[in-house]
Design a protein around this motif. Sequence first.
Motif, short mmCIF file in Angstrom:
data_model
loop_
_atom_site.label_atom_id
_atom_site.label_comp_id
_atom_site.label_asym_id
_atom_site.label_seq_id
_atom_site.Cartn_x
_atom_site.Cartn_y
_atom_site.Cartn_z
N ALA A 113 -4.07 4.14 -19.00
CA ALA A 113 -4.78 2.92 -18.62
C ALA A 113 -4.10 1.66 -19.17
CB ALA A 113 -6.23 2.99 -19.09
N LEU A 114 -3.45 1.76 -20.33
CA LEU A 114 -2.84 0.59 -20.95
C LEU A 114 -1.34 0.50 -20.72
CD1 LEU A 114 -4.75 0.67 -24.37
CD2 LEU A 114 -5.34 -0.60 -22.29
N ASP A 115 -0.79 1.43 -19.96
CA ASP A 115 0.66 1.45 -19.75
C ASP A 115 1.03 0.77 -18.43
OD1 ASP A 115 1.42 2.98 -22.09
OD2 ASP A 115 0.40 4.67 -21.13
N GLU A 116 2.26 0.26 -18.40
CA GLU A 116 2.77 -0.41 -17.20
C GLU A 116 3.29 0.65 -16.23
OE1 GLU A 116 3.61 -4.08 -15.18
OE2 GLU A 116 2.58 -3.71 -17.08
N THR A 117 2.69 0.72 -15.03
CA THR A 117 3.13 1.68 -14.02
C THR A 117 3.72 0.94 -12.83
OG1 THR A 117 1.05 1.74 -12.76
CG2 THR A 117 1.17 3.13 -14.73
N ILE A 118 4.20 1.70 -11.85
CA ILE A 118 4.77 1.07 -10.65
C ILE A 118 3.68 0.39 -9.82
CG2 ILE A 118 6.73 2.66 -10.52
CD1 ILE A 118 5.23 4.20 -8.34
N PHE A 119 2.41 0.71 -10.12
CA PHE A 119 1.30 0.12 -9.37
C PHE A 119 0.64 -1.03 -10.14
CE2 PHE A 119 1.47 4.70 -8.29
CZ PHE A 119 1.89 4.58 -6.97
N SER A 120 1.10 -1.31 -11.35
CA SER A 120 0.50 -2.38 -12.15
C SER A 120 0.54 -3.75 -11.47
CB SER A 120 1.18 -2.44 -13.53
OG SER A 120 0.92 -1.27 -14.26
N PRO A 121 1.61 -4.10 -10.72
CA PRO A 121 1.61 -5.41 -10.04
C PRO A 121 0.44 -5.60 -9.08
CG PRO A 121 3.83 -4.49 -10.06
CD PRO A 121 2.91 -3.42 -10.57
N PHE A 122 -0.21 -4.50 -8.67
CA PHE A 122 -1.31 -4.62 -7.72
C PHE A 122 -2.67 -4.76 -8.41
CE2 PHE A 122 1.57 -1.38 -5.43
CZ PHE A 122 2.44 -2.39 -5.06
N ASP A 123 -2.68 -4.79 -9.75
CA ASP A 123 -3.96 -4.84 -10.47
C ASP A 123 -4.72 -6.13 -10.20
OD1 ASP A 123 -3.43 -2.38 -11.53
OD2 ASP A 123 -2.73 -3.11 -13.48
N SER A 124 -4.00 -7.21 -9.89
CA SER A 124 -4.68 -8.48 -9.66
C SER A 124 -5.23 -8.61 -8.24
CB SER A 124 -3.70 -9.65 -9.93
OG SER A 124 -2.56 -9.53 -9.10
N PHE A 125 -4.92 -7.64 -7.36
CA PHE A 125 -5.40 -7.67 -5.99
C PHE A 125 -6.85 -7.21 -5.93
CE2 PHE A 125 -0.90 -6.77 -4.06
CZ PHE A 125 -0.42 -7.89 -4.73
N ALA A 130 -5.26 -3.85 -2.83
CA ALA A 130 -4.54 -2.99 -3.78
C ALA A 130 -4.26 -1.62 -3.17
CB ALA A 130 -5.36 -2.84 -5.07
N ASP A 131 -5.25 -1.08 -2.44
CA ASP A 131 -5.04 0.22 -1.78
C ASP A 131 -3.94 0.13 -0.73
OD1 ASP A 131 -6.87 1.60 -3.27
OD2 ASP A 131 -8.52 1.34 -1.84
N LEU A 132 -3.96 -0.94 0.06
CA LEU A 132 -2.93 -1.10 1.10
C LEU A 132 -1.54 -1.26 0.48
CD1 LEU A 132 -4.77 -3.46 3.63
CD2 LEU A 132 -4.33 -1.01 3.86
N ALA A 133 -1.44 -2.04 -0.61
CA ALA A 133 -0.15 -2.20 -1.28
C ALA A 133 0.32 -0.88 -1.88
CB ALA A 133 -0.27 -3.27 -2.37
N THR A 134 -0.63 -0.13 -2.44
CA THR A 134 -0.28 1.18 -3.00
C THR A 134 0.23 2.12 -1.91
OG1 THR A 134 -1.96 0.96 -4.73
CG2 THR A 134 -1.21 3.19 -4.22
N ILE A 135 -0.45 2.11 -0.76
CA ILE A 135 -0.02 2.97 0.35
C ILE A 135 1.37 2.56 0.84
CG2 ILE A 135 -0.51 3.55 2.77
CD1 ILE A 135 -3.51 3.32 2.04
N ALA A 136 1.62 1.25 0.90
CA ALA A 136 2.93 0.78 1.36
C ALA A 136 4.04 1.21 0.41
CB ALA A 136 2.90 -0.75 1.49
N LEU A 137 3.78 1.10 -0.90
CA LEU A 137 4.80 1.50 -1.88
C LEU A 137 5.04 3.01 -1.84
CD1 LEU A 137 6.71 0.79 -4.15
CD2 LEU A 137 4.79 0.92 -5.76
N MET A 138 3.94 3.77 -1.83
CA MET A 138 4.09 5.24 -1.75
C MET A 138 4.76 5.64 -0.45
SD MET A 138 0.56 6.88 -3.17
CE MET A 138 0.02 6.74 -4.87
N GLY A 139 4.36 4.99 0.65
CA GLY A 139 4.94 5.32 1.95
C GLY A 139 6.43 5.08 1.97
#
Length: 311
Positions: A113-125, A130-139
């Motif tokens: 929870a406190l670590d920087e992940t590849i999805f951390s930039p989407f935390d402010s969405f 955030a889900d759409l950005a996550t899907i785009a990155l994973m895709g």
Amino acid sequence: MDRILLDMFVTGLPLVPVVLGIYMVFRIKADFDLTVEGSFVTGGAVCAISLGNGVEAWVAILFGVVAAAAAGFVTSILHLLLKIPVLLAGLIMSIGLFSVNLHILGQPTVSLALDETIFSPFDSFDAGAADLATIALMGTVIALTMAAFALFLKTETGLALRATGDNNRMSRSQGVNDKFMTVLTLVIANGLAGLGAGLAVQHQSYADVNMGLGTFVAGVGAVLLGELMFRPSGSKLLRIVLAVVVGTLAYRLILVASLRFGLPASDLKGVMALTLVVAIAFERYMGPVAGRFRVRREPVPPAARTREKVN
């Protein structure tokens, strides 16, 4: 319905590389490898611990891939040196890796929870964005992985690997080193499991020592579902890729929809097993019926068939 589809993509995309690895062993090499039940956790555990020690998120995923691939390498050594069947060697590895993974994690569950992940930039969405950005990155990651895999199968080594699955004796007579192909298959398949685990761990923000339970059954179920829809063959790389992607997402859709419609989480394993049984039964009894509705091709001369397989 929108929420169900979003959940399907968010939870299903990380499993696509895992199912691709299972497809590689199950259909291309025509064998079974249960190592994935443990190597999936190994990849996730190494990724989680790396993140906790300040390693950059993408590098942590790479470490997880290498660790999971190493588990596949050990399985291949057990098979080649001790003559243990791949199925049994994988079962032994999956049992032994439980203790290894527990040592890596240091405890049954590790929070990110406190670590920087590849999805951390989407935390402010907001949640939807955030889900759409996550899907785009994973895709994007999945698309690159599938493209690399398809290109690999078209190389000389990839063709040799496919040949060993079709006819091991014939491939040996043509000078193919089938032992090396076995090692390569298990290393790549489990490395793909590590990639999926790294994505899953960073998205769900935790790693658990039991997160690999049922991975093999789920992967086989996804492969069978995909084959029912796309009927891939050794000469149709696009169909193989589509079968793996769509089969994985369809399998996750069944589980996500079951939860959304009120099924207790404790019953999910039963749904997974039932889906696998239905897919096998449909393939066994309805496959010939479905085949009547497919477009029949004119017979292909042997020389043309060889060129088709290369492509």
